[in-house]
Scaffold this motif. Structure first.
Motif, PDB file in Angstrom:
ATOM      1  N   PRO A 175       3.925 -14.601  59.220  1.00 38.13           N
ATOM      2  CA  PRO A 175       4.256 -15.323  60.455  1.00 38.13           C
ATOM      3  C   PRO A 175       4.250 -14.403  61.673  1.00 38.13           C
ATOM      4  O   PRO A 175       4.828 -13.312  61.634  1.00 38.13           O
ATOM      5  N   ILE A 176       3.573 -14.830  62.720  1.00 38.62           N
ATOM      6  CA  ILE A 176       3.597 -14.126  64.007  1.00 38.62           C
ATOM      7  C   ILE A 176       4.235 -15.099  64.999  1.00 38.62           C
ATOM      8  O   ILE A 176       3.614 -16.074  65.420  1.00 38.62           O
ATOM      9  N   VAL A 177       5.474 -14.831  65.359  1.00 42.58           N
ATOM     10  CA  VAL A 177       6.274 -15.812  66.080  1.00 42.58           C
ATOM     11  C   VAL A 177       5.782 -16.020  67.503  1.00 42.58           C
ATOM     12  O   VAL A 177       5.667 -17.139  67.992  1.00 42.58           O
ATOM     13  N   ASN A 178       5.498 -14.928  68.201  1.00 41.11           N
ATOM     14  CA  ASN A 178       5.106 -15.010  69.615  1.00 41.11           C
ATOM     15  C   ASN A 178       3.834 -14.218  69.881  1.00 41.11           C
ATOM     16  O   ASN A 178       3.570 -13.198  69.228  1.00 41.11           O
ATOM     17  N   LYS A 179       3.052 -14.710  70.832  1.00 42.12           N
ATOM     18  CA  LYS A 179       1.935 -13.958  71.398  1.00 42.12           C
ATOM     19  C   LYS A 179       2.247 -13.792  72.890  1.00 42.12           C
ATOM     20  O   LYS A 179       2.512 -14.779  73.582  1.00 42.12           O
ATOM     21  N   ARG A 180       2.242 -12.549  73.348  1.00 40.60           N
ATOM     22  CA  ARG A 180       2.751 -12.269  74.686  1.00 40.60           C
ATOM     23  C   ARG A 180       1.813 -11.327  75.453  1.00 40.60           C
ATOM     24  O   ARG A 180       0.948 -10.693  74.862  1.00 40.60           O
ATOM     25  N   LEU A 181       2.054 -11.248  76.745  1.00 44.34           N
ATOM     26  CA  LEU A 181       1.314 -10.339  77.613  1.00 44.34           C
ATOM     27  C   LEU A 181       2.285  -9.482  78.410  1.00 44.34           C
ATOM     28  O   LEU A 181       3.382  -9.926  78.765  1.00 44.34           O
ATOM     29  N   THR A 182       1.881  -8.252  78.677  1.00 43.25           N
ATOM     30  CA  THR A 182       2.568  -7.440  79.680  1.00 43.25           C
ATOM     31  C   THR A 182       1.527  -6.934  80.673  1.00 43.25           C
ATOM     32  O   THR A 182       0.367  -6.740  80.325  1.00 43.25           O
ATOM     33  N   VAL A 183       1.964  -6.738  81.904  1.00 47.20           N
ATOM     34  CA  VAL A 183       1.056  -6.259  82.954  1.00 47.20           C
ATOM     35  C   VAL A 183       1.727  -5.124  83.722  1.00 47.20           C
ATOM     36  O   VAL A 183       2.935  -4.881  83.605  1.00 47.20           O
ATOM     37  N   THR A 184       0.928  -4.429  84.506  1.00 44.61           N
ATOM     38  CA  THR A 184       1.412  -3.351  85.373  1.00 44.61           C
ATOM     39  C   THR A 184       2.537  -3.867  86.268  1.00 44.61           C
ATOM     40  O   THR A 184       2.461  -5.001  86.774  1.00 44.61           O
ATOM     41  N   PRO A 185       3.599  -3.084  86.487  1.00 43.33           N
ATOM     42  CA  PRO A 185       4.667  -3.535  87.397  1.00 43.33           C
ATOM     43  C   PRO A 185       4.107  -4.084  88.704  1.00 43.33           C
ATOM     44  O   PRO A 185       3.378  -3.395  89.422  1.00 43.33           O
ATOM     45  N   ILE A 186       4.441  -5.322  88.984  1.00 43.03           N
ATOM     46  CA  ILE A 186       3.802  -6.046  90.086  1.00 43.03           C
ATOM     47  C   ILE A 186       4.175  -5.467  91.454  1.00 43.03           C
ATOM     48  O   ILE A 186       3.425  -5.618  92.422  1.00 43.03           O
ATOM     49  N   ALA A 187       5.307  -4.776  91.553  1.00 45.31           N
ATOM     50  CA  ALA A 187       5.637  -4.138  92.827  1.00 45.31           C
ATOM     51  C   ALA A 187       4.564  -3.133  93.232  1.00 45.31           C
ATOM     52  O   ALA A 187       4.294  -2.945  94.434  1.00 45.31           O
ATOM     53  N   LEU A 188       3.920  -2.509  92.251  1.00 46.78           N
ATOM     54  CA  LEU A 188       2.828  -1.578  92.538  1.00 46.78           C
ATOM     55  C   LEU A 188       1.554  -2.323  92.912  1.00 46.78           C
ATOM     56  O   LEU A 188       0.846  -1.950  93.849  1.00 46.78           O
ATOM     57  N   VAL A 189       1.259  -3.385  92.161  1.00 43.02           N
ATOM     58  CA  VAL A 189       0.012  -4.127  92.369  1.00 43.02           C
ATOM     59  C   VAL A 189       0.016  -4.846  93.712  1.00 43.02           C
ATOM     60  O   VAL A 189      -1.005  -4.918  94.404  1.00 43.02           O
ATOM     61  N   GLY A 190       1.181  -5.370  94.096  1.00 48.40           N
ATOM     62  CA  GLY A 190       1.253  -6.159  95.319  1.00 48.40           C
ATOM     63  C   GLY A 190       1.663  -5.388  96.554  1.00 48.40           C
ATOM     64  O   GLY A 190       1.802  -5.983  97.636  1.00 48.40           O
TER      65      GLY A 190
END
Length: 454
Positions: free
Chosen positions: A70-85
């Motif tokens: 069982p794989i309960v969750n599929k998730r994403l992480t991204v670069t801290p948005i304070a840097l990107v924006g």
């Protein structure tokens, strides 16, 4: 690869002992999405996420079918948005637009959660960091699966007390904006000290700037497996107990290694780390609290709880490191109150208090997690708790975190229901003696003397 004996053991752990892979998390760098135009930045973010992650959920489901894990969750992480924006966001509302873009892109690819609406303010806040932090009440109330974190300190830099003072008010505002849902927005926010760059768990996951363009991290969970294994250790000495926990952690990590390598191969994305964290749920038989009680406590929170948790955390890490050279993230034992049936019961009975939980955070993987407190708790008190926890992390050179939910309109003795993996929690009391003069000083708590190791 697993041999035939390990396959049989794994099947038993899945069928009878609630073993699961809690999450496959893809980390995506958004640094190349930054521009001086908000519209362009949002378009690039949406395009990169939907391009990189378009097969993540289907791949996870295929691995589940092929291996029966069982794989309960599929998730994403991204670069801290304070840097990107930073280049394109001139107001908090601009950052909210990016949060909404993250929400839309994550829903498009079908993941459960996306983390990285974050700021790293270990020493001080940039204007972009402060705008993002001030946007959190609106961003977390107007999105469904976006998670946020702020790293307020580190062993090397000290603690940013200006950020902590601001966050006390922001957490109160998040609670108010999501008051119709037991202040659920606070479930999606955590304040860190010494945040790791490769954490696959939420709400604190983000894709650190030291990471590559895209990576797959796996979080494994098996408190039920450890609990069943401890049935063999009844009446035995500490050495026997430790050996049982290490062997079990080794087996659990082997399963995670298999899933991680297979996901990496099928997605064509580098494998990052396995986070071997005993992450509980509110379901019976899937509890870190139950493990601690089988070690010998009448109930979690009793004298000896911190020592038992220290033993458990250390043996889990020792067993995991023997099974994989890529153990990372937080790895150890989580103690989220609302997500653990035995901790819920202990908190409801008064045996487990917030002060005892703080002591436990000195030796566990993370910190004060998923704790429901009265909605009228002051912003200064929340900031004070964050400062205490950050100090524990800073001085002890470990990751600590705070995820408090001041449930608007509710008080001690009532219950908050967060649903799903987030569980439910009794609202427990906090010390209401004031600390506002301390919090209002602002500035920075300096790094400890042992931070100077260059």
């Amino acid at each position: 690869m697993l041999n035939i004996m390990e396959v049989h053991e794994t099947n038993r752990m899945i069928e009878q002992e609630k073993l699961d892979v809690r999450t496959i998390t893809m980390g995506i760098s958004l640094l190349d999405c930054a521009s001086d135009s908000l519209e362009t930045t949002c378009r690039r973010i949406y395009g990169k996420i939907t391009g990189k992650a378009r097969y993540l959920v289907a791949t996870g489901q295929a691995i589940e079918r092929d291996y029966g894990i069982p794989i309960v969750n599929k998730r994403l992480t991204v670069t801290p948005i304070a840097l990107v924006g930073a280049s394109c966001c001139k107001s908090s509302e601009d950052f909210v637009q990016i949060a909404q873009t993250l929400d839309q892109a994550a829903k498009e690819v079908g993941v459960d959660l996306i983390g990285g609406y974050s700021a790293i303010v270990s020493k001080s806040m940039t204007p972009a960091d402060e705008l993002l932090i001030r946007s959190l009440p609106q961003a977390l109330s107007q999105t469904d699966i976006v998670c946020s974190s702020v790293n307020v300190g580190s062993t090397k830099t000290g603690i940013d007390m200006d950020a902590i003072a601001l966050l006390g008010h922001v957490v109160k505002d998040i609670a108010f904006e999501t008051r119709d849902n037991d202040s659920f927005g606070c479930v999606k926010f955590v304040a860190f000290c010494n945040a790791p760059d490769d954490n696959p768990f939420m709400a604190g996951g983000f894709h650190g700037v030291s990471e590559g363009d895209c990576v797959v991290n796996v979080g494994v969970s098996g408190p039920g497996v450890v609990s069943r294994a401890l049935d063999e250790a009844k009446g035995k000495d500490m050495e026997f107990l430790c050996e049982i926990i290490k062997r079990t952690a080794f087996k659990i990590t082997r399963v995670g290694q298999l899933v991680a390598q297979e996901a990496s191969r099928r997605l064509g994305v580098p494998f990052g780390i396995i986070d071997l964290s005993l992450a509980p749920t509110a379901a019976p038989g899937d509890s870190v609290g139950e493990v601690l009680e089988k070690i010998g406590l009448d109930q979690v929170g009793a004298p000896g709880t911190t020592a038992a948790l220290a033993l458990l955390n250390d043996q889990v890490k020792k067993g995991g490191i023997m099974a994989s050279s890529s153990v990372g993230g937080l790895s150890g034992a989580f103690i989220p109150v609302s997500e653990d049936k035995h901790m819920i019961d202990a908190a409801a009975s008064g045996c487990l208090t917030i002060e005892k939980l703080e002591a436990m955070t000195c030796v566990c993987s993370v910190g004060l997690d998923m704790i429901a407190i009265p909605g009228d708790t002051s912003a200064a008190t929340i900031s004070g708790i964050m400062a205490d926890e950050a100090a524990i992390g800073m001085v002890n050179q470990k990751t600590t975190a705070v995820r408090l939910i001041p449930v608007h309109g509710k008080t001690v003795g009532e219950q908050a229901d967060f649903g799903g993996l987030m569980g439910y929690a009794p609202i427990i009391p906090v010390n209401q003696v004031g600390c506002s003069a301390f919090i209002d000083r602002g500035g920075r708590i300096p790094a400890p003397i042992h931070s100077f190791k260059n």
